[in-house]
Design a protein around this motif. Structure first.
Motif, PDB file in Angstrom:
ATOM      1  N   ASP A 266       0.829  -1.197   0.000  1.00  0.00           N
ATOM      2  CA  ASP A 266       0.000   0.000   0.000  1.00  0.00           C
ATOM      3  C   ASP A 266       0.870   1.256   0.000  1.00  0.00           C
ATOM      4  N   GLN A 267       1.977   1.190   0.730  1.00  0.00           N
ATOM      5  CA  GLN A 267       2.871   2.345   0.804  1.00  0.00           C
ATOM      6  C   GLN A 267       3.517   2.650  -0.537  1.00  0.00           C
ATOM      7  N   VAL A 268       4.063   1.620  -1.195  1.00  0.00           N
ATOM      8  CA  VAL A 268       4.752   1.908  -2.455  1.00  0.00           C
ATOM      9  C   VAL A 268       3.756   2.267  -3.555  1.00  0.00           C
ATOM     10  N   GLY A 269       2.550   1.715  -3.488  1.00  0.00           N
ATOM     11  CA  GLY A 269       1.539   2.126  -4.454  1.00  0.00           C
ATOM     12  C   GLY A 269       1.205   3.598  -4.318  1.00  0.00           C
ATOM     13  N   ALA A 270       1.112   4.069  -3.083  1.00  0.00           N
ATOM     14  CA  ALA A 270       0.817   5.483  -2.857  1.00  0.00           C
ATOM     15  C   ALA A 270       1.979   6.365  -3.293  1.00  0.00           C
ATOM     16  N   VAL A 271       3.207   5.954  -2.980  1.00  0.00           N
ATOM     17  CA  VAL A 271       4.384   6.719  -3.430  1.00  0.00           C
ATOM     18  C   VAL A 271       4.376   6.849  -4.944  1.00  0.00           C
ATOM     19  N   SER A 272       4.180   5.728  -5.617  1.00  0.00           N
ATOM     20  CA  SER A 272       4.226   5.716  -7.073  1.00  0.00           C
ATOM     21  C   SER A 272       3.133   6.586  -7.672  1.00  0.00           C
ATOM     22  N   LEU A 273       1.930   6.497  -7.123  1.00  0.00           N
ATOM     23  CA  LEU A 273       0.837   7.279  -7.689  1.00  0.00           C
ATOM     24  C   LEU A 273       1.019   8.769  -7.421  1.00  0.00           C
ATOM     25  N   LEU A 274       1.447   9.123  -6.215  1.00  0.00           N
ATOM     26  CA  LEU A 274       1.701  10.545  -5.929  1.00  0.00           C
ATOM     27  C   LEU A 274       2.774  11.101  -6.857  1.00  0.00           C
ATOM     28  N   ALA A 275       3.838  10.343  -7.060  1.00  0.00           N
ATOM     29  CA  ALA A 275       4.910  10.812  -7.941  1.00  0.00           C
ATOM     30  C   ALA A 275       4.391  11.011  -9.357  1.00  0.00           C
ATOM     31  N   ARG A 276       3.601  10.084  -9.853  1.00  0.00           N
ATOM     32  CA  ARG A 276       3.073  10.208 -11.212  1.00  0.00           C
ATOM     33  C   ARG A 276       2.110  11.388 -11.331  1.00  0.00           C
ATOM     34  N   LEU A 277       1.328  11.616 -10.302  1.00  0.00           N
ATOM     35  CA  LEU A 277       0.444  12.782 -10.309  1.00  0.00           C
ATOM     36  C   LEU A 277       1.264  14.062 -10.416  1.00  0.00           C
ATOM     37  N   GLU A 278       2.316  14.149  -9.628  1.00  0.00           N
ATOM     38  CA  GLU A 278       3.170  15.349  -9.687  1.00  0.00           C
ATOM     39  C   GLU A 278       3.834  15.478 -11.053  1.00  0.00           C
ATOM     40  N   LEU A 279       4.316  14.391 -11.595  1.00  0.00           N
ATOM     41  CA  LEU A 279       4.953  14.451 -12.907  1.00  0.00           C
ATOM     42  C   LEU A 279       3.974  14.885 -13.989  1.00  0.00           C
ATOM     43  N   ALA A 280       2.679  14.630 -13.764  1.00  0.00           N
ATOM     44  CA  ALA A 280       1.650  15.078 -14.706  1.00  0.00           C
ATOM     45  C   ALA A 280       1.240  16.519 -14.462  1.00  0.00           C
ATOM     46  N   GLY A 281       1.838  17.154 -13.459  1.00  0.00           N
ATOM     47  CA  GLY A 281       1.558  18.563 -13.195  1.00  0.00           C
ATOM     48  C   GLY A 281       0.488  18.813 -12.150  1.00  0.00           C
ATOM     49  N   VAL A 282       0.116  17.779 -11.402  1.00  0.00           N
ATOM     50  CA  VAL A 282      -0.941  17.918 -10.398  1.00  0.00           C
ATOM     51  C   VAL A 282      -0.331  18.385  -9.078  1.00  0.00           C
ATOM     52  N   ASP A 283      -0.966  19.360  -8.440  1.00  0.00           N
ATOM     53  CA  ASP A 283      -0.566  19.808  -7.107  1.00  0.00           C
ATOM     54  C   ASP A 283      -1.132  18.815  -6.094  1.00  0.00           C
ATOM     55  N   VAL A 284      -0.268  18.084  -5.398  1.00  0.00           N
ATOM     56  CA  VAL A 284      -0.743  17.064  -4.465  1.00  0.00           C
ATOM     57  C   VAL A 284      -0.814  17.575  -3.030  1.00  0.00           C
ATOM     58  N   GLY A 285      -0.602  18.870  -2.842  1.00  0.00           N
ATOM     59  CA  GLY A 285      -0.751  19.452  -1.512  1.00  0.00           C
ATOM     60  C   GLY A 285       0.224  18.862  -0.517  1.00  0.00           C
ATOM     61  N   ASP A 286      -0.285  18.560   0.693  1.00  0.00           N
ATOM     62  CA  ASP A 286       0.592  18.053   1.747  1.00  0.00           C
ATOM     63  C   ASP A 286       0.572  16.533   1.838  1.00  0.00           C
ATOM     64  N   ARG A 287       0.175  15.874   0.773  1.00  0.00           N
ATOM     65  CA  ARG A 287       0.040  14.418   0.826  1.00  0.00           C
ATOM     66  C   ARG A 287       1.369  13.701   1.033  1.00  0.00           C
ATOM     67  N   TRP A 288       2.471  14.276   0.552  1.00  0.00           N
ATOM     68  CA  TRP A 288       3.762  13.637   0.796  1.00  0.00           C
ATOM     69  C   TRP A 288       4.045  13.566   2.294  1.00  0.00           C
ATOM     70  N   SER A 289       3.671  14.593   3.017  1.00  0.00           N
ATOM     71  CA  SER A 289       3.935  14.603   4.450  1.00  0.00           C
ATOM     72  C   SER A 289       3.156  13.512   5.163  1.00  0.00           C
ATOM     73  N   ASP A 290       1.892  13.366   4.805  1.00  0.00           N
ATOM     74  CA  ASP A 290       1.075  12.315   5.416  1.00  0.00           C
ATOM     75  C   ASP A 290       1.650  10.939   5.110  1.00  0.00           C
ATOM     76  N   LEU A 291       2.063  10.727   3.874  1.00  0.00           N
ATOM     77  CA  LEU A 291       2.639   9.444   3.491  1.00  0.00           C
ATOM     78  C   LEU A 291       3.939   9.185   4.241  1.00  0.00           C
TER      79      LEU A 291
END
Length: 450
Positions: A266-291
């Protein structure tokens, strides 16, 4: 001699124990949460060798430094019981013993001998696939599944395993045929659904992939957290290609990062998806901190390089000091890991780790040096090619940010072969062609966006 529901010999004489064995085998092959009930069943039946061996197996799949310690009581019980049991059961206990000792080559040899004698032992096949997958040996997965096909072609789970093995070997027509055979036998076969999603992603069949997974969602009931979150993760990848960024972000929040936040997958899936969202130009807010709050316990976790690299990126992206602690652990693993994986840690995982930390910290020249050094052999760390694609996306991002536009153009156009209408990809191409003073090509990229 009694048998489990697949026809494999078992030595138990207790109906309740046999029912618990069947519940685990079927639940495990179907990625269902009920497989975890084997832990309690082993306590209820402490004199049952298979239930205790299976409980130890489940603990080893925790994928954490403490896994072998958690498995030890059940494994010790199984070892003590094994002497008077069926040879298949004794062999399985030996398999778990070798795995617990991190002697994976020995474990694989034992698994192969089990499957040669009892080819319907699909649990052992699944566990063999797990270890082959973690070492990037996809032909071995295909070879093992193909060998037992004549004996178990009536079982949907086997065709699902075949489908994924074919797909990881880039044999896509065969993968799709096997997946569809599995689904014809059993509509709720999540591993086959997952393999078919891989095929569609690899072939750029994005709209079809969305339609397929959306139509299958009503089957995603009772699944363990990995399978549930991973199927949603695949749907999010399709949404990202389509430019449905809000929908992909919602999948992260509502599914991928909403279940077992302490579990590796679950952890690596979230890391991977957050990274891909950012690479697509999406602002992910403070989600990295929660993860990262849940990744700090991984600061010394070098159980598997594929997992460690993603923990590391998540910690570095959240600017946590544990990233440096984990990077130091990777450097130690490059010197001290067991023989069968030390070279992978030294020559693949270590440069990749240094590149990931550099990327997270904005040092794109260093990111390129590290990630590109690892890329030709990245298969050795495990993970599917769809999962490892994150590393290629990070290289591409570093090329663009470092101003190496000619190289970026080459990489983007190659990627367009399997994501022809991808929104993030064509946006990046339009920008690159503008900067390369190629307005006609930039216009074509924007037209593809339309």
């Amino acid at each position: 001699m009694r048998t489990d529901y697949l026809g494999n010999p078992v030595s138990t004489n207790a109906d309740a124990a046999l029912a618990a064995i069947d519940n685990f085998v079927d639940g495990f092959l179907g990625y269902e949460a009920r497989a975890a009930e084997v832990i309690g069943a082993a306590e209820v039946h402490p004199d049952e060798v298979l239930l205790n061996a299976y409980a130890a197996t489940l603990w080893l799949l925790l994928e954490a430094p403490e896994a072998a310690e958690r498995a030890a009581p059940h494994l010790a019980r199984a070892q003590a019981l094994a002497g008077d049991t069926h040879p298949r059961e004794r062999a399985f206990v030996n398999f778990v013993t070798a795995w617990s000792a991190d002697d994976i080559p020995a474990a694989l040899a034992i698994a192969e001998s089990i499957l040669a004698r009892w080819p319907r032992d699909l649990l052992t096949l699944k566990l063999r696939h797990y270890h082959d997958f973690n070492h990037g040996d996809f032909p071995a997965m295909l070879r093992a599944a193909s060998a037992v096909l004549p004996a178990a072609e009536d079982v949907a789970y086997l065709h699902g395993m075949l489908a994924f093995a074919y797909e990881q070997c880039h044999l896509l027509p065969e993968a799709e045929a096997a997946a569809r055979r599995a689904l014809a036998l059993k509509r709720k076969e999540p591993w086959a659904q997952h393999a078919l999603a891989h095929v569609m992603l690899t072939q750029g069949r994005v709209a079809e992939g969305v339609a397929f997974l959306e139509s299958a969602r009503d089957d995603w009931t009772g699944l363990n957290s990995f399978m549930d979150t991973h199927l949603w993760w695949h749907l999010a990848l399709f949404y990202l290609s389509q430019g449905k960024f809000d929908a992909a972000l919602a999948i992260h929040d509502d599914h991928c990062w909403a279940q077992a936040k302490d579990y590796s997958q679950d952890q690596v899936g979230a890391v991977s998806l957050l990274a891909r969202l950012e690479l697509a130009g999406v602002d992910v807010g403070d989600r990295w901190s929660d993860l990262a709050d849940h990744l700090t316990v991984r600061a010394a976790d070098v159980v598997q390089p594929f997992l460690t690299l993603q923990y590391l990126y998540g910690l570095a992206r959240a600017d946590r000091p544990e990233a440096d602690t984990l990077l130091a652990a990777v450097r130690r693993a490059a010197l001290e890991a067991p023989d069968h994986v030390r070279e992978t840690w030294r020559e693949v995982a270590l440069p990749a780790a240094e590149g990931l930390v550099a990327h997270a910290r904005g040092d794109f020249a260093s990111a390129l040096r590290g990630l590109r050094a690892a890329l030709p052999r990245l298969v050795e760390i495990g993970g599917s090619h769809a999962q490892r694609d994150l590393f290629e996306q990070l290289i591409l991002d570093a090329l663009i940010r470092a101003g190496r536009l000619s190289e970026a153009q080459q990489a983007l156009e190659l990627r367009r072969g399997f994501d022809p209408d991808g929104v993030p990809l064509n946006r990046a191409l339009a920008e690159i062609y503008d900067r390369l003073d190629l307005p006609a090509e930039a216009a074509k990229a924007r037209a593809r966006l339309a």
